[in-house]
Scaffold this motif. Structure first.
Motif, mmCIF file in Angstrom:
data_model
loop_
_atom_site.group_PDB
_atom_site.id
_atom_site.type_symbol
_atom_site.label_atom_id
_atom_site.label_comp_id
_atom_site.label_asym_id
_atom_site.label_seq_id
_atom_site.Cartn_x
_atom_site.Cartn_y
_atom_site.Cartn_z
ATOM 1 N N ASN A 48 1.049 -1.202 -0.140
ATOM 2 C CA ASN A 48 0.275 0.109 -0.028
ATOM 3 C C ASN A 48 0.939 1.136 -0.012
ATOM 4 O OD1 ASN A 48 -1.836 2.036 0.574
ATOM 5 N ND2 ASN A 48 -3.040 0.810 1.914
ATOM 6 N N ASP A 51 0.893 3.769 2.897
ATOM 7 C CA ASP A 51 1.277 3.303 4.332
ATOM 8 C C ASP A 51 2.820 3.247 4.506
ATOM 9 O OD1 ASP A 51 -1.022 3.292 5.210
ATOM 10 O OD2 ASP A 51 -1.459 1.169 4.730
ATOM 11 N N ASP A 54 5.351 0.097 3.684
ATOM 12 C CA ASP A 54 4.662 -0.932 3.117
ATOM 13 C C ASP A 54 4.585 -0.766 1.300
ATOM 14 O OD1 ASP A 54 3.043 -3.552 3.251
ATOM 15 O OD2 ASP A 54 1.064 -2.195 2.492
ATOM 16 N N THR A 126 -1.206 -5.636 5.347
ATOM 17 C CA THR A 126 -2.123 -4.396 4.805
ATOM 18 C C THR A 126 -2.778 -5.090 3.739
ATOM 19 O OG1 THR A 126 -0.245 -3.813 3.246
ATOM 20 C CG2 THR A 126 -0.608 -2.696 5.509
ATOM 21 N N HIS A 155 8.357 1.387 9.345
ATOM 22 C CA HIS A 155 7.230 2.108 9.956
ATOM 23 C C HIS A 155 6.043 2.066 8.831
ATOM 24 C CE1 HIS A 155 6.645 5.687 7.096
ATOM 25 N NE2 HIS A 155 8.003 5.430 7.002
ATOM 26 N N LEU A 156 4.848 1.918 9.173
ATOM 27 C CA LEU A 156 3.404 1.628 8.080
ATOM 28 C C LEU A 156 2.663 2.834 8.490
ATOM 29 C CD1 LEU A 156 3.100 -2.034 8.732
ATOM 30 C CD2 LEU A 156 4.449 -1.000 6.985
ATOM 31 N N GLN A 157 3.302 4.023 8.554
ATOM 32 C CA GLN A 157 2.601 5.268 9.001
ATOM 33 C C GLN A 157 1.711 5.750 7.695
ATOM 34 O OE1 GLN A 157 5.304 7.765 10.471
ATOM 35 N NE2 GLN A 157 5.263 6.715 12.661
ATOM 36 N N PHE A 158 0.465 6.023 7.881
ATOM 37 C CA PHE A 158 -0.503 6.508 6.839
ATOM 38 C C PHE A 158 0.115 7.798 6.365
ATOM 39 C CE2 PHE A 158 -3.999 8.984 5.142
ATOM 40 C CZ PHE A 158 -4.229 8.301 4.106
ATOM 41 N N ASP A 159 0.178 8.147 4.936
ATOM 42 C CA ASP A 159 0.464 9.206 4.325
ATOM 43 C C ASP A 159 1.896 9.717 4.737
ATOM 44 O OD1 ASP A 159 -0.021 11.190 2.418
ATOM 45 O OD2 ASP A 159 -0.898 12.548 3.991
#
Length: 187
Positions: A48, A51, A54, A126, A155-159
């Protein structure tokens, strides 16, 4: 699970060489010359892009798109690989290489070629379908072999963009796969 960050390229090369040697001759009159049909390889980038780390698998696929050829399919499938079974079925690959971010309990950016059978719970989680389930489907429905190349996510932090370590790993994988893919004969 057994992982090997330093030898992913060697392991993948060995898998492809072994499989290519098992291909039937390309034409009956060339059988005595030991020329084989080209190995049909599909590279599937999962992840994704919204993310953070990811996005690793899809970034690798996008960078390798120019290497697509009649015997080489490269797909950016995002977080839903099951939506791309049609193109894979039509392509009829001998080998599918899944590229994804994962939790390996290693430093971010670690690259590993892992046995897809050992990956339950490995994915960065994800995807709508775990890589192990997708691999099982491919093997049973397409009669192909499957390999899994993963990058340890930081890290898989959004945006957020991918971390520098994962960006470097994407570049290393792209360079290594570019070399391997161009070594696979076209005919």
């Amino acid at each position: 699970m057994k992982t090997s960050s330093s030898s992913w390229k060697k392991q993948l090369s060995q898998a492809l060489t072994t499989l290519a040697a098992q291909r039937p001759p390309s034409k009956p009159d060339l059988a005595s010359q030991n020329q084989r049909q080209p190995l049909r390889l599909a590279l599937v980038g999962l992840g994704n892009e919204l993310d953070g780390d990811d996005a690793a698998g899809v970034l690798v696929a996008r960078r390798l798109m120019p290497l697509a050829a009649p015997h080489r399919l490269i797909l950016d499938v995002g977080p839903a690989p099951e939506n791309f079974t049609g193109p894979l079925r039509r392509f009829a690959p001998d080998f599918v290489l899944l590229v994804d971010a994962a939790h390996l309990n290693q430093p971010p950016g670690t690259i590993a070629y892992v046995d897809w059978q050992d990956v339950d719970g490995l994915s960065a989680s994800t995807h709508s379908l775990p890589p192990s389930v997708f691999a099982n489907f491919l093997i049973s429905q397409l009669n192909c072999q499957v390999g899994l190349l993963v990058i340890q996510a930081g890290h898989l932090q959004f945006d957020q963009p991918p971390s520098p370590a994962v960006q470097r790993a994407v570049k290393r994988i792209t360079a290594g796969l570019s070399e391997l893919l161009t070594q696979i004969p076209a005919a």
